[in-house]
Design an enzyme around this catalytic site. Structure first.
Site, PDB file in Angstrom:
ATOM      1  N   HIS A  93       0.816  -1.217   0.000  1.00  0.00           N
ATOM      2  CA  HIS A  93       0.000   0.000   0.000  1.00  0.00           C
ATOM      3  C   HIS A  93       0.844   1.259   0.000  1.00  0.00           C
ATOM      4  O   HIS A  93       0.357   2.336   0.306  1.00  0.00           O
ATOM      5  CB  HIS A  93      -0.960  -0.014   1.201  1.00  0.00           C
ATOM      6  CG  HIS A  93      -1.773  -1.270   1.278  1.00  0.00           C
ATOM      7  ND1 HIS A  93      -1.431  -2.306   2.121  1.00  0.00           N
ATOM      8  CD2 HIS A  93      -2.863  -1.677   0.591  1.00  0.00           C
ATOM      9  CE1 HIS A  93      -2.307  -3.297   1.950  1.00  0.00           C
ATOM     10  NE2 HIS A  93      -3.184  -2.945   1.023  1.00  0.00           N
ATOM     11  N   GLY A  94       2.156   1.101  -0.268  1.00  0.00           N
ATOM     12  CA  GLY A  94       3.010   2.278  -0.485  1.00  0.00           C
ATOM     13  C   GLY A  94       3.496   2.984   0.753  1.00  0.00           C
ATOM     14  O   GLY A  94       3.518   4.210   0.796  1.00  0.00           O
TER      15      GLY A  94
END
Lengths: 182, 416, 280
Positions: free
Chosen positions: A147-148
């Site tokens: 999810h970065g």
């Protein structure tokens, strides 16, 4: 209702009353102890068994980990990063103002005195548990592809959805080369 | 079911529940107020003891299943893992293994009580038949449970007993392969035995519920076998029999604890601490003690009967020894229930008990020498008792005069 | 009641008179194994820590050369109720052994306390090749996998004495049972005569003799260094290895039974009190 007849009951009520009650209370108390004595082992067997607890603490020889290298080891079933940081990485981590951090922690708090080059963290992103990729991301640390989330050279969350820094497990150096984790 | 309770809900919540699902009313009627003959002796406590043992086995079994692995390469070591590493595992496993033996000891005493006091007679035939079904399921459950540790005895007992099915004419071998899931007892067999061993106790529990329901229609039998005539003959189940049963259960737990803590392996066989090996047969394959009488009957038929070969003959007698139990209410037609008033019956009954113990002894003895003929005589008496002696006795025996009622008999005892 | 008692008594008498010939098979009877007194015999028995240490030394120096003990973990040696090694001693001991570990460099690494005792052979075939075709059995539960039998009615007594030491009794007898075969008994090549081994021809050469193992001076040094002593000590160790929790089990058992007796007494009084008004 069929019970002993009323005359018998009346006889019991008088002087024998308190003795009878004491007996019933004592029996009931002993019975309660029996129930507890049976219930506890049945619940305690759910706790980790001896073979699991034996692996709760591990020792790892760090002398093989070169500077700039990260090794992933297993501890309590979890992946753990052991990184031999370069001097530049340490400096970079120490230069970050605490106000910039979502989860403020100094680099000193996340390492051991005399062993600052060693960064030991549980390799699960604090967002939803994926293993972040090393030497990646915008802060020269780790980047979690799920999810970065971006972590810096001290494993602290700098950008992205993760709420906390990568968890530092309890550890201590029993010698210069040997670290005991857990 | 007749109303025996004057239960009135005491508050709004209780009334709400009673209108929708009358569980409290049910419990009060059947577990507390139920009128029970006041003259029951301690042989009657074994029903409650059996219920407790079923709960003990289910609870310890579910806990063991959390740590056991039913694969042939892991099973033996997983049981050792339970004994060595799991918190309290040594005791929980010991309770389960010894518990099976205690369960059977209690069921044999319970059945012995039924046979002596005529508890199988009208109107309790269905109650009794459900009981025999429970007994059969207990044997199946115990047999499969013994296979799970995957020791030498586990494996070879499974091999020998599943081989029984190959005695069936024509279909024998396909049925055998179907049951085993392979050409020999192996992983497929172990896994299905684990699944069924987990399942059957719950089937037994359902049958126990039916058993108690069937009991509560006519009510309990009692030591003089004279039916309840009025409320002077009974007391409420709670607190009189709940506390008496609880006392009996605590006393029962003393030998249980003795075995679990001081001699946990004495009822078992050392060979079961050797991992299963399909290439090596132990010197003496012996079932657990509670199967020995039936094992003796199986081995006793070592001769052909007409066109039936000895293997099939043994299987027929082995099965027949259980099947004959189902017919008991119709074999023993004496109108007198209790053995206390049947002087001739008493002799034959106690010989039957001694004979059953002898059959157990013979089941463990090697099949040679004097034991061979003894086994045949014992088997003959076992069947003769049910098929010849009891029917005959019904006709020729003169019973002693029965008391008029339970309360009369109890008063008679008090004043004598 | 009298009928019942006399029938049962007669049956038991008849049974005891028909002394089973089970112990005598064919020509060579396996002699009855004497019951020995162990420190762990009976309901109050416990292991002797020093005996377990000596037994472990015998196991390690002699038995472990051929026999595996896959259920023994190094950490067990430091647990209460056992030989009583310290955590440091166990760590050092484990490090002397090489454990196969696919995730380690070269597929092996030094042992840690959590590891199990490594097998002396890499596979069953290797074990057989090194032992004339015989497979030395794993010793982890050997003390429970063997037993002694007593004739009827003496085995009934075992239930009351809680006799569970048949395994060590057998193992001790076996280790001391190597003799010259009697007249006319042929032992095949590669096997040895043993009085107590079923069939009398055992694949294991006599493993112990006087002086085989040197017990260190100190608390352990005051015992004779004889076959008899070694076999007793290693049998005790094998019993511990098979049943490490025995001491706490017996201790808990004593408390449980005392509690049950108390509880039963209270229940008896309660039941009688309740039933006092009822004729029964």
């Amino acid at each position: 209702m069929t019970v002993a007849n009323q005359a018998d009951l009346a006889k019991h009520e008088t002087t024998e009353g308190t003795r009878r009650d004491f007996l019933y209370v004592a029996t009931g108390a002993v019975g309660a102890v029996a129930v507890a004595g049976i219930a506890w082992p049945l619940i305690n067997q759910l706790n980790p068994d001896a073979s699991t607890l034996a692996l709760a603490t591990i020792e790892y020889d760090v002398s093989a980990v070169e500077e700039g290298q990260t090794v992933t080891i297993k501890w309590r079933g979890l992946p753990v990063f052991v990184r031999h940081r370069t001097a530049a990485e340490i400096e970079e981590a120490r230069a970050v103002p605490l106000g910039d951090l979502k989860d403020p922690e100094t680099d000193e708090q996340r390492t051991r005195e005399g062993h600052e080059q060693w960064l030991i963290m549980v390799a699960n992103c604090t967002h939803l548990g994926c293993v972040p990729t090393g030497e990646a991301g915008d802060f020269d640390g780790w980047f979690c592809p799920c999810h970065g989330s971006h972590y810096d050279t001290a494993g602290r969350i700098r950008k992205g959805p993760a709420p906390k820094n990568l968890v530092v497990p309890p550890y201590e150096f029993v010698s210069d080369a040997l670290v005991q984790i857990g | 079911m007749s109303e025996h309770t004057t239960y009135q809900p005491t508050n709004g919540v209780e009334k709400w529940l009673d209108d929708r699902l009358p569980v409290v009313r049910f419990a009060k009627e059947h577990l507390m107020d139920f009128p029970t003959p006041k003259n029951l002796n301690y042989w009657w406590t074994f029903g409650a003891i059996l219920a407790v043992m079923l709960v003990v086995q289910i609870v310890t079994g579910i806990v063991l299943a959390m740590h056991y692995s039913p694969h042939v390469s892991l099973a033996f070591d997983s049981v050792e893992h339970i004994r060595r590493d799991v918190n309290g595992g040594r005791i929980i496993q010991g309770v389960h293994a010894v518990g099976a033996s205690m369960f059977f000891a209690a069921v044999y005493i319970h059945i012995g009580r039924n046979l002596y006091f005529g508890s199988y007679k009208a109107p309790r035939e269905i109650l009794y038949i459900i009981g025999v079904l429970i007994f059969v399921l207990m044997m199946a459950t115990a047999f499969m449970g013994y296979v799970l540790p995957w020791g030498q005895m586990s494996f070879w007992a499974a091999t020998v007993i599943t081989n029984i099915f190959s005695a069936i004419p024509v279909l024998g071998d396909p049925v055998l392969q179907l049951l085993r899931g392979g050409f020999s007892v192996d992983n497929a067999t172990l896994n299905r035995f684990f699944s069924l061993h987990y399942l059957l106790p719950f089937v037994i529990a359902a049958l126990v519920a039916l058993h108690i329901w069937a009991l509560h229609v006519p009510g309990n039998n009692n030591p003089i076998g004279v039916e309840v005539k009025s409320s002077r003959d009974t007391v409420s189940f709670h607190p009189y029999y709940t506390m008496k049963d609880l006392f009996a259960i605590v006393v029962f737990f003393i030998p249980f604890a003795w075995f679990v803590f001081f001699a946990p392996d004495i009822l078992g066989h050392p060979d079961n601490y050797v991992m299963a090996n399909s290439q090596v047969t132990p010197a003496h394959i012996v079932p657990e003690w509670y199967f020995l009488p039936f094992y003796a009957i199986l081995r006793a038929i070592d001769f052909n009967i007409l066109f039936i070969d000895s293997k099939l003959g043994g299987v027929i007698f082995f099965g027949g020894s259980i099947v004959v139990l189902f017919f008991l209410p119709w074999l023993d037609r004496s109108p007198v229930r209790s053995g206390s008033f049947r002087p001739m019956f008493k002799w034959f009954y106690w010989i039957f008990i001694a004979n059953f113990v002898l059959l157990a002894y013979l089941g463990a003895a090697p099949a040679e020498g004097i034991y061979v003929i003894l086994a045949k005589i014992s088997t003959a008496y076992y069947f003769a008792y049910f098929l010849i002696i009891l029917p005959l006795l019904s006709r020729i025996e003169t019973p002693l005069p029965l008391p008029v009622s339970i309360s009369d008999s109890v008063l008679g005892k008090a004043h004598s | 009641m009298n009928i019942k008692k006399s029938i049962i008594a007669a049956a038991l008498l008849a049974l005891s008179m028909a002394v089973p010939a089970a112990a005598q098979e064919g020509g060579h009877a396996t002699p009855e194994i004497q019951k020995r007194t162990w420190t762990f015999s009976g309901i109050f028995g416990t292991y002797d820590e020093h005996q377990l240490q000596r037994g472990f030394q015998v196991f390690r120096e002699v038995c472990a050369g051929c026999h595996s003990a896959r259920l023994l973990a190094f950490r067990n040696l430091a647990e209460p109720g056992g030989p009583g090694f310290s955590e440091a001693q166990v760590k050092a001991l484990a490090a002397e052994y090489t454990i196969a570990d696919p995730s380690a460099e070269n597929g092996e690494r030094p042992g840690v306390a959590a590891d199990r005792w490594p097998s002396p052979f890499a596979s069953e075939q290797e074990a057989r090749d090194a032992n004339g075709g015989s497979l030395p059995p794993d010793l982890s539960v050997m003390a429970k996998a063997r037993g002694t039998t007593q004739p009827f009615p003496w085995w009934i007594l075992n239930y009351f004495t809680a006799y569970q030491e048949g395994g060590p009794d057998y193992i001790h007898a076996l280790l001391n049972g190597y003799h010259e075969p009697p007249e006319g008994v042929e032992i095949p090549e590669g096997k040895y005569y043993n009085e107590y081994f079923p069939g009398h021809a055992i694949g294991m050469a006599p493993p112990l003799a006087d002086g085989s193992v040197t017990y260190e001076e100190g608390e352990n040094g005051s015992v004779p260094q004889t076959l008899e002593q070694y076999s007793t000590d290693v049998s005790a160790f094998l019993m511990w290895m098979a049943d490490p929790h025995m001491a706490s089990r017996k201790e808990t058992g004593f408390r449980v039974i005392m509690f049950l007796l108390l509880f039963a007494g209270l229940m008896w009084a309660t039941k009688n009190r309740l039933w006092r008004g009822v004729e029964h």
